[in-house]
Design a protein around this motif. Structure first.
Motif, PDB file in Angstrom:
ATOM      1  N   MET A 108       0.832  -1.198   0.000  1.00  0.00           N
ATOM      2  CA  MET A 108       0.000   0.000   0.000  1.00  0.00           C
ATOM      3  C   MET A 108       0.867   1.248   0.000  1.00  0.00           C
ATOM      4  N   GLY A 109       1.129   1.762  -1.196  1.00  0.00           N
ATOM      5  CA  GLY A 109       1.820   3.035  -1.292  1.00  0.00           C
ATOM      6  C   GLY A 109       0.847   4.172  -1.039  1.00  0.00           C
ATOM      7  N   ILE A 110       1.375   5.372  -0.881  1.00  0.00           N
ATOM      8  CA  ILE A 110       0.512   6.527  -0.638  1.00  0.00           C
ATOM      9  C   ILE A 110       0.790   7.594  -1.679  1.00  0.00           C
ATOM     10  N   SER A 111      -0.242   8.373  -1.966  1.00  0.00           N
ATOM     11  CA  SER A 111      -0.110   9.498  -2.882  1.00  0.00           C
ATOM     12  C   SER A 111      -0.820  10.696  -2.267  1.00  0.00           C
ATOM     13  N   ILE A 112      -0.097  11.819  -2.161  1.00  0.00           N
ATOM     14  CA  ILE A 112      -0.616  13.026  -1.524  1.00  0.00           C
ATOM     15  C   ILE A 112      -0.763  14.105  -2.583  1.00  0.00           C
ATOM     16  N   ARG A 113      -1.952  14.657  -2.682  1.00  0.00           N
ATOM     17  CA  ARG A 113      -2.232  15.696  -3.679  1.00  0.00           C
ATOM     18  C   ARG A 113      -2.785  16.947  -3.004  1.00  0.00           C
ATOM     19  N   SER A 114      -2.075  18.058  -3.187  1.00  0.00           N
ATOM     20  CA  SER A 114      -2.550  19.380  -2.744  1.00  0.00           C
ATOM     21  C   SER A 114      -2.989  19.369  -1.287  1.00  0.00           C
ATOM     22  N   LEU A 115      -2.166  18.795  -0.432  1.00  0.00           N
ATOM     23  CA  LEU A 115      -2.511  18.687   0.985  1.00  0.00           C
ATOM     24  C   LEU A 115      -2.264  20.014   1.692  1.00  0.00           C
ATOM     25  N   THR A 116      -3.322  20.556   2.253  1.00  0.00           N
ATOM     26  CA  THR A 116      -3.244  21.780   3.045  1.00  0.00           C
ATOM     27  C   THR A 116      -3.910  21.519   4.387  1.00  0.00           C
ATOM     28  N   LEU A 157       0.424  23.100   6.904  1.00  0.00           N
ATOM     29  CA  LEU A 157       0.992  22.571   5.660  1.00  0.00           C
ATOM     30  C   LEU A 157       0.312  23.279   4.505  1.00  0.00           C
ATOM     31  N   ASN A 158       1.092  23.608   3.493  1.00  0.00           N
ATOM     32  CA  ASN A 158       0.558  24.409   2.398  1.00  0.00           C
ATOM     33  C   ASN A 158       0.761  23.708   1.058  1.00  0.00           C
ATOM     34  N   ASP A 159      -0.303  23.155   0.495  1.00  0.00           N
ATOM     35  CA  ASP A 159      -0.316  22.619  -0.869  1.00  0.00           C
ATOM     36  C   ASP A 159       0.859  21.662  -1.115  1.00  0.00           C
ATOM     37  N   VAL A 160       0.912  20.603  -0.331  1.00  0.00           N
ATOM     38  CA  VAL A 160       2.011  19.638  -0.410  1.00  0.00           C
ATOM     39  C   VAL A 160       1.618  18.502  -1.349  1.00  0.00           C
ATOM     40  N   ASN A 161       2.545  18.134  -2.222  1.00  0.00           N
ATOM     41  CA  ASN A 161       2.372  16.989  -3.112  1.00  0.00           C
ATOM     42  C   ASN A 161       3.536  16.022  -2.894  1.00  0.00           C
ATOM     43  N   ALA A 162       3.213  14.741  -2.789  1.00  0.00           N
ATOM     44  CA  ALA A 162       4.263  13.743  -2.574  1.00  0.00           C
ATOM     45  C   ALA A 162       3.666  12.360  -2.785  1.00  0.00           C
ATOM     46  N   PHE A 163       4.542  11.372  -2.880  1.00  0.00           N
ATOM     47  CA  PHE A 163       4.097   9.977  -2.961  1.00  0.00           C
ATOM     48  C   PHE A 163       5.227   9.092  -2.462  1.00  0.00           C
ATOM     49  N   CYS A 164       4.846   7.923  -2.020  1.00  0.00           N
ATOM     50  CA  CYS A 164       5.827   6.939  -1.557  1.00  0.00           C
ATOM     51  C   CYS A 164       5.300   5.564  -1.907  1.00  0.00           C
ATOM     52  N   LYS A 165       6.054   4.829  -2.704  1.00  0.00           N
ATOM     53  CA  LYS A 165       5.622   3.512  -3.132  1.00  0.00           C
ATOM     54  C   LYS A 165       5.806   2.492  -2.016  1.00  0.00           C
ATOM     55  N   ASP A 166       5.106   1.392  -2.168  1.00  0.00           N
ATOM     56  CA  ASP A 166       5.309   0.305  -1.210  1.00  0.00           C
ATOM     57  C   ASP A 166       6.740  -0.211  -1.339  1.00  0.00           C
ATOM     58  N   GLY A 167       7.347  -0.522  -0.206  1.00  0.00           N
ATOM     59  CA  GLY A 167       8.734  -0.973  -0.188  1.00  0.00           C
ATOM     60  C   GLY A 167       9.731   0.158  -0.179  1.00  0.00           C
ATOM     61  N   GLU A 168       9.236   1.415  -0.221  1.00  0.00           N
ATOM     62  CA  GLU A 168      10.138   2.565  -0.202  1.00  0.00           C
ATOM     63  C   GLU A 168      10.112   3.243   1.160  1.00  0.00           C
ATOM     64  N   MET A 169      11.176   4.015   1.393  1.00  0.00           N
ATOM     65  CA  MET A 169      11.288   4.801   2.619  1.00  0.00           C
ATOM     66  C   MET A 169      11.451   6.269   2.258  1.00  0.00           C
ATOM     67  N   PHE A 371      11.181  17.670  -2.884  1.00  0.00           N
ATOM     68  CA  PHE A 371      10.742  16.291  -2.727  1.00  0.00           C
ATOM     69  C   PHE A 371      11.267  15.499  -3.913  1.00  0.00           C
ATOM     70  N   GLY A 372      11.953  14.435  -3.619  1.00  0.00           N
ATOM     71  CA  GLY A 372      12.483  13.618  -4.692  1.00  0.00           C
ATOM     72  C   GLY A 372      13.489  12.612  -4.173  1.00  0.00           C
ATOM     73  N   PRO A 373      14.273  12.028  -5.051  1.00  0.00           N
ATOM     74  CA  PRO A 373      15.279  11.040  -4.627  1.00  0.00           C
ATOM     75  C   PRO A 373      16.266  11.651  -3.642  1.00  0.00           C
ATOM     76  N   MET A 437       8.821  15.209 -10.654  1.00  0.00           N
ATOM     77  CA  MET A 437       8.148  14.552  -9.532  1.00  0.00           C
ATOM     78  C   MET A 437       6.657  14.401  -9.813  1.00  0.00           C
ATOM     79  N   LEU A 438       6.034  15.428 -10.363  1.00  0.00           N
ATOM     80  CA  LEU A 438       4.612  15.338 -10.676  1.00  0.00           C
ATOM     81  C   LEU A 438       4.349  14.255 -11.716  1.00  0.00           C
ATOM     82  N   ASP A 439       5.237  14.147 -12.691  1.00  0.00           N
ATOM     83  CA  ASP A 439       5.074  13.107 -13.711  1.00  0.00           C
ATOM     84  C   ASP A 439       5.209  11.714 -13.084  1.00  0.00           C
ATOM     85  N   ASP A 440       6.198  11.555 -12.213  1.00  0.00           N
ATOM     86  CA  ASP A 440       6.375  10.262 -11.540  1.00  0.00           C
ATOM     87  C   ASP A 440       5.168   9.929 -10.668  1.00  0.00           C
TER      88      ASP A 440
END
Length: 1461
Positions: A108-116, A157-169, A371-373, A437-440
């Motif tokens: 279960m990875g997570i994806s965060i879009r426009s989190l405020t 928090l202001n308009d945060v975008n991020a994601f983390c795949k399963d198995g990632e830290m 946010f990135g590698p 990052m947005l494309d990924d």
């Protein structure tokens, strides 16, 4: 949970590939192979065997390659050790076998879009005080206050975008206040504490709303602080969590017990806490695990949850560098092998830890600036124009670029780099990395949509649930299993506090004999008739008083419950059911002990059925009362409000139980409460049980009585239900006529008592399910009015940066320290344990000199904090041996005061602001000749240096209420409190734990300046970066068992230190390596650290050790008087200021603390108003009949109970302030006399107002005498009685170790106040043993005598027709002639009502009532004087007890110090 199964391979020869963690039954044979198709032409079994042999061979080669290589792996991560490899292999095998067993992956990875995330602004939350309710009331009439504030919210928090795949830290970095903790909380779906949460978070394709409802425990947040039950052992704590998380889809033939044992052994081995399994967890007040061990236990508890998404908030706080790296490696391995999604926020993460993470997010003031590698983050900021210092870790660099004081701009880029958080965010959003990052993220979301991982996830979650658990609920185990596990834990908590158990039952036995002796063998005449009711009612009150302690227990452990709820371990209602289950044996033993003693001593009916019914009724009453008090606690956020409400309800229940006022005499406006009063049903049932089938003789008391009245036909018993000519009264008739009770309702009333218990149980379950008073672990700040800073304002941000920069540059101009040489030699410290004694420090020696900065390091549990406690003279138990000298002389009386000690635990008074706390420390500990303005100026300098200027007017608060400063800010305040005192020697216990890299850098730099200014200091530090480690001059390194491993210079680039280890066969330290991590690795620190060298023995035989001993001997012989320059004036003294100055300052501070506690003050006032009105209208407009005399007595008796119940109200405040006093006293802020006097004096105005309010609401309402003399006397004696009650409670608190013990002791003592005051049993009927001394030493007796005679002395009794005792006179006589002889020796009067019908009134004036008790109105003022004397006595006893307690604590430390040679 680490929900992985054992290896089922039949190949037992390949033992080297097994992960040996001492697990039970870790190599189960797979007996299902016999079911394979033997007719197949392909030998499946042989193929499996060959495959496993090949896999094992390749794995061993891979392991050998890792062990032989000192370099990082291809991804830049640190090389895995042998233990890491075994752990990885174990998880891989377990996961493979779990999948073979039918389990499905939880990817279960997570994806965060426009989190405020929007929080409440501090500018609309001002510090509450006693005036706050009045201001709110008057603001209702102020039109200007009707407008809503426009700045009431801000974006955390202001308009945060991020994601983390399963198995990632993913690593989240940022300075304090940047929103890291908020991001982790929101990811774990803890949203209740915020104003609003906008944006989307997708959990493997599941939206947040559905996730929170069905999968709450599958995304968990582990907070920074460690909150556990301190009296449980480590094994008990983890075993409970495992019971609640044991899955249903275990391996075949695997029991729950073997599963729990397997996982427990795995986790304690993984984190190196095997030997601490049976150790108490402990906390800041209870001795137990060390800080690092407790942190590791917190981590293991979270891992037991088995969540696929885990959020870790600064979970390395308190761990040494080696243990922190081991912990991060375990997260990496679990993420890789179990497909877990791991998001963590680490402060001071080393490069070794940093490179374990796949992605990194950098936050500043709630804005995402990268946010990135992880391997591209440093280069991104370098490209922006920022440079990185040599040997600075990447994490520190990324955090530091947001700080103007830390970041370094590349030459030529000045003015072209972003400055504020908004600038950084704008540059990031314009960068190609952001678009990539947005494309990924979009690609990842498409992958989620195609693969639908949530389908398999949902199936696996359902399969893990027990068969009786609903699929729509987030819990793994059934409700019954949860209750069972919680019940066991409750019993363990009770058993863990054996002292309280023994004290409780010993108190019960003593009180039972007191009650029994007071009502000993009640007569079966009229005196026994009336007194039996008092005896039965006292049985109810006895158990009710013992139950009051449950109210305080409802406020203990709320944060633990909140965390377990977020883990979905159990339903909160199951927690209460477990409490109820444990109530049964505790309550039954309590009631049975009381009943077995008192029932027969009372002389109640000796029948088995009535005895057991008596016990059964009291058990139900106690259970109902216990749960009623819990209801008051669970429905309230404040202990004080609940305690006040309890007092109101308790007196209401006593008044309308049917004992003090019969039902038919109750006024209609409160009569309804009788029917919803558990005490009423219990009292009716007990009275019916005792009085049925019973007859009371009254031949000696029948009216008229005497030698001339021998004809029973013309006499009548003076009691309700009496019949003329019958000189006895039937119990059933008496209950019916006097109290309106029916003996036939005994069973019904008993059932109703238990129905009340069930109702209160249900109410508690609902309250615990739907109310969370902990603010979800989130803290919000409140400021003085108009002092709140602007939040996320760019101009204000630049101003704050400028202030800190100026303070840093001017630091050396204001620091002027005068220290000395502090030496210690042959220090040993042992503590008593069950087996005898345990040596915690073993022959430690060293010194600290002016200008030197010494680091104290070692693995967790090595004794670092213990050594600091011993050196700083803070230990309160155990045996210390050795020598310690300051400037060659033995430690003086002022040593604790001139020594600054930054403790590991942050203990601060919550009702003060940051600036007030610092100023108080400066005033009380700096030399009194220093001008106050100079002290305050130094405080402001420290605030600026520690970046707390904007927090100066913020309330410190506490974490339990969710109001106050954060954990990290508390640590900075702890340091500041010591620094403003300008200490001569400074001990710091982990001053940088829990701080970000910049705060740590500032503090270490500040400490370095102190050392350079002449202050000697020693500092324990767990995870120093290479940059921080370079600031230290010397190192004292401890190994397990408190043994010295190294003490000496560190050297430039740590060459002296590293050469010592290289000389003993350790590999060379590389230039890029952190010397602190290298050193800990060398001695075998960490969870699985190993070393072939006996380092303590090597140190003892080294030339460095010999030179240390030689130098210590030289320092002892050298005249060091030139080092003893002191900023203090005059000779050494224990306290810096005079006792009168201390008194004034402590009293002022105590007033401020009470002023800012509106719950306590207004709770008292509210209680006085409500109780005053209840009692006033209960006895409304009392007349002058004989029954009204009794009502006057019970009116006064209930005012006495109100005073006694104030004892329970003042105790929590007293104990809380006493804990803060202990911390202040250990640093010699002030003497115990100012504290004790301040605690007494600060209460007086609140008590006076409380008593006055009660007087106004009840005195005239009840219709007592209206003359000024009576009213003034009533008010005076009542106020002083309240003074006495509070001082009595404080005196009890002074001799008790904690509030829970005090709540057990108080019922034992207050029984003398209300039982022996002359109301429930008349003085002449009190047994001689008690009457001769207890009665005369009872302050309540003098209160009752003074106030009763005051309200009755002028009353002319005129009986109503109902109160007249009616009988007929003999034929040929009149009432006057018949009663003439009787009136010559009896009180009262008689009159003719009708033909031959006489009426007799027992009293003609009020004084006849109390003269029968042996009281007189002529002693009223004497009684007031005696009561005042009692008050003074208890005030002094409180102070004397505090002094004796301090001496007792110090006497528990046995110091064996050899004389100076």
């Amino acid at each position: 949970m680490v929900e992985f199964k054992e290896d089922k391979s039949t190949n037992n020869d390949n033992n080297e590939s097994q992960y040996n963690l001492h697990l039970s039954n870790n190599n189960n044979n797979n007996n299902n192979d016999d079911n394979n198709n033997n007719n197949s032409t392909i030998n499946v079994d042989q193929s499996k065997l060959e495959f496993k042999k090949l896999a094992a061979h390749l794995e061993m080669e891979s392991e050998q390659f890792r062990l032989d290589s000192n370099q990082t792996d291809l991804e830049g991560r640190p090389a895995e050790t042998e233990e890491d490899f075994k752990l990885r292999k174990y998880f891989e095998d377990s996961q493979r076998q779990a999948l073979d067993n039918g389990s499905k992956p939880k990817k279960m990875g997570i994806s965060i879009r426009s989190l405020t995330v929007v929080g409440q602004g501090a500018d609309v939350s001002v510090i509450a005080d006693i005036a706050t309710p009045f201001k709110m009331f008057f603001n209702l009439f102020n039109p200007n206050s009707w407008k809503k504030s426009k700045s009431s919210t801000f974006n955390i928090l202001n308009d945060v975008n991020a994601f983390c795949k399963d198995g990632e830290m993913m690593l989240v970095l940022g300075r304090p206040g940047s929103g890291c903790s908020t991001l982790l909380r929101v990811i774990s779906n803890q949203r209740e504490s915020y104003v609003s949460v906008d944006g989307d978070i997708s959990y493997g394709g599941i939206n947040a709303k559905k996730w929170g409802k069905r999968y709450r425990g599958e995304a968990i947040y582990t907070p920074e602080e460690d909150t556990h039950h301190p009296t449980l052992t480590l094994r008990e704590t983890l075993d409970f969590t495992l019971k609640c998380k044991t899955p249903g889809n275990r391996l075949p033939d695997e029991t729950k017990r073997t599963f729990r044992e397997k996982i427990f052994n795995l986790l304690v081995n993984m984190f190196g806490i095997v030997h601490q399994s049976e150790t108490l967890v402990g906390n800041e007040w209870v001795r137990g695990l060390s800080g690092g061990e407790r942190k590791r236990m917190t981590i293991t508890e979270a891992m037991v949850s088995g969540a696929p998404i885990t959020c870790w908030d600064c979970s390395t706080r308190g761990l040494d560098a080696a243990s922190a790296l081991d912990y991060a490696k375990s997260l990496r391995i679990m993420s890789d092998t179990l497909d877990k999604t791991t998001i963590a926020s680490f402060y001071q993460a080393s490069d070794s830890i940093y490179h374990l993470f796949d992605k990194v997010m950098v936050l500043e003031k709630g804005r995402c600036i990268y946010f990135g590698p992880g391997n591209q983050a440093k280069q991104y900021f370098l490209d922006l124009g920022f440079t990185c210092e040599p040997r600075k870790s990447v994490a520190d660099y990324l955090t530091g670029v947001t700080n103007p004081q830390e970041r370094i701009v590349r030459p030529g880029m000045e003015g072209n780099v972003p400055e504020t958080s908004a600038d950084f965010e704008r540059v990031w959003r314009q960068s190609p990395q952001y678009q990539r990052m947005l494309d990924d993220q979009s690609q990842f979301e498409k992958q989620i949509e195609q693969e639908q991982p949530h389908v398999q996830f949902a199936e696996e979650v359902i399969s893990q649930k027990s068969r009786t658990t609903s699929n729509n609920k987030p819990y793994v185990t059934s409700f019954i299993t949860q209750v069972s596990a919680l019940t066991v834990r409750h019993f363990q908590l009770i058993w863990g506090d054996k002292f309280s158990i023994v004290s409780r039952y010993l108190s019960i036995i003593i009180q039972s004999f007191i009650y029994g002796s007071l009502f000993f063998l009640l007569d079966k005449d009229l005196s026994g008739l009336f007194t039996r009711g008092g005896a039965l009612f006292s049985a109810i009150m006895f158990n009710a008083f013992l139950s009051e302690g449950e109210l305080h227990l409802t406020f203990v452990g709320r944060r633990i419950l909140q965390r377990h709820t977020t883990y979905a371990l159990y339903r909160p209602s199951a927690f209460h059911i477990a409490q109820v289950v444990t109530d049964f044996p505790i309550t039954f033993v309590q009631v049975f002990l009381f009943s077995f003693i008192c029932y027969f001593m009372f002389g109640l009916q000796y029948r088995a059925d009535q005895f057991f019914i008596f016990v059964f009724i009291l058990v139900g009453t106690t259970l109902a009362t216990t749960n009623l008090f819990r209801v008051l606690g669970n429905f309230s956020p404040s202990m004080y409000f609940s305690t006040n409400l309890m007092t109101v309800l308790f007196i209401f229940m006593i008044a309308y139980s049917g004992y003090t006022i019969p039902y038919h005499k109750m006024h209609p406006w409160f009569q309804w409460f009788f029917w919803i009063n558990p005490f009423a049903y219990s009292f009716k049932a007990l009275m019916a049980n005792e009085f049925m089938n019973m007859s009371f003789d009254c031949k000696d008391a029948a009216i008229p009585y005497g030698a001339n009245y021998t004809d029973p036909n013309y006499r009548i018993c003076p009691s309700a239900g009496a019949t003329q000519g019958v000189l006895s009264i039937d119990g059933d008739t008496y209950l019916d006529h006097a109290l309106s009770f029916k003996t036939t309702d005994r069973a019904l009333n008993t059932v109703v008592v238990y129905l009340w218990w069930l109702l209160f149980t249900a109410m508690n379950m609902l309250a615990m399910e739907y109310f969370d008073w902990t603010s979800g672990g989130y803290t919000r700040k409140v400021y003085k009015s108009g002092k709140a800073p602007k939040l996320n304002d760019a101009d204000d941000e630049k101003l704050q940066n400028k202030i800190v920069q100026e303070a840093t540059s001017n630091m050396k101009d204001t620091l002027k320290m005068h220290g000395g040489v502090f030496t210690w030699q042959h220090i040993k410290y042992s503590v008593p344990v069950a087996e005898g004694t345990r040596l915690l420090l073993d022959d430690v020696e060293g010194w600290i000199k002016p200008g030197q900065m010494t680091a104290l390091m070692g693995s967790s549990g090595a004794g670092k904090t213990t050594l600091l406690d011993v050196l700083a003279k803070r230990k309160t138990m155990g045996t210390m041996e050795g020598q310690a000298y300051l400037n060659g002389k033995e430690l003086g009386i002022d040593f604790e005061r001139i020594t600054g000690y930054v403790e590991q635990m942050d203990v601060h008074n919550p009702n003060l602001t940051v600036r007030e706390s610092l100023r108080f420390s400066a005033k009380m500990r700096q030399d009194p000749l220093v001008p106050l303005e100079e002290k305050y100026s130094y405080v402001e300098h420290v605030l600026e240096m520690m970046e707390m200027k904007h927090l100066g007017d913020a309330l410190i608060g506490d974490l339990e209420s969710g109001v106050g400063i954060s954990v990290e800010e508390r640590k900075r305040l702890t340091i500041g409190v010591e620094l403003v005192s300008k200490p001569h020697i400074l001990f710091l216990d982990e001053p940088t734990s829990g701080l970000d890299s910049q705060s740590s850098y500032n503090i270490i730099k500040f400490i370095r300046k102190l050392a350079d200014s002449g202050m000697p200091l020693v500092c324990t530090i767990h995870q120093p970066s290479s940059v921080l480690f370079e600031y230290f001059d010397r190192l004292l390194l401890l190994a397990k068992g408190g043994k010295t491993t190294y003490f000496g210079d560190i050297g430039e680039n740590s060459k002296i230190l590293t050469s010592y280890f290289e000389r003993h066969g350790v590999r060379a330290c590389t230039p890029s390596e952190n010397p602190a991590e290298y050193m800990l690795e060398a001695i075998g620190a960490g969870v699985h650290g190993k070393s072939d060298v006996d380092w303590p023995a090597a140190w003892k035989s080294s030339p460095e050790c010999a030179s240390i001993t030689e130098e210590l001997n030289r320092l002892e012989k050298t005249d060091l008087s030139d080092h003893s320059h002191s900023s203090d004036s005059g000779p050494a003294r224990e306290f810096a200021t005079s006792i009168w100055y201390q008194m004034w300052e402590v009293y002022k501070r105590m007033n401020l603390i009470y002023w800012r506690d509106p719950y306590y003050a207004h709770g008292n006032f509210f209680q006085a108003v409500v109780v005053g009105l209840i009692i006033g209208f209960t006895y409304y407009d009392l007349q002058d009949s004989s029954s009204d005399m009794n009502s006057r007595i019970f009116f006064v008796f209930q005012t006495l109970l109100l005073g006694i119940l104030l004892i329970f109200l003042c105790l929590p405040q007293f104990f809380m302030q006493r804990e803060f006093f202990k911390r202040d006293y250990s640093s010699k802020f002030y003497h115990w006399i100012p504290f004790s006097l301040s605690m007494v004096l600060v209460e007086l105005p609140y008590i006076a107002v409380t008593g006055t309010i009660f007087f106004v609401c009840s005195y005239w309402t009840s219709g007592l005498q209206y003359d000024n003399d009576s009213g003034i006397y009533f008010w005076l004696i009542y106020i002083f009685f309240l003074f006495f009650c509070v001082s009595f409670g404080q005196a009890i608190g002074a001799v008790c170790m904690n509030i829970f013990f005090a709540l057990l002791v108080i019922p034992l003592l207050i029984v003398f106040l209300f039982l022996f005051c002359g109301v429930m049993i008349s003085p002449k009927n009190i047994p001689t043993f008690w009457r001769e001394w207890v009665y005369h030493l009872n302050p309540a007796r003098y209160f009752m005598e003074g106030i009763v005679t005051n309200v009755l002395k002028d009353v002319k009794v005129v009986c109503t027709d109902e109160d007249m005792i009616k009988f007929t006179s003999p034929p040929g006589t009149t009432c006057e002639s018949y009663m003439q002889d009787f009136h010559t020796y009896a009180n009262g009067y008689s009159e003719t009502i009708g033909p031959n019908l006489c009426g007799y009134c027992p009293f003609s004036e009020g004084k006849q009532f109390y003269e029968g008790l042996g009281w007189s109105e002529t002693t009223r003022w004497r009684n007031l004087g005696i009561l005042i004397a009692f008050w003074f006595f208890h005030n002094n006893s409180t102070q004397i007890t505090d002094d004796l307690l301090n001496k007792l604590i110090n006497s528990r430390v046995r110091v064996v110090q050899k004389g100076k040679k």
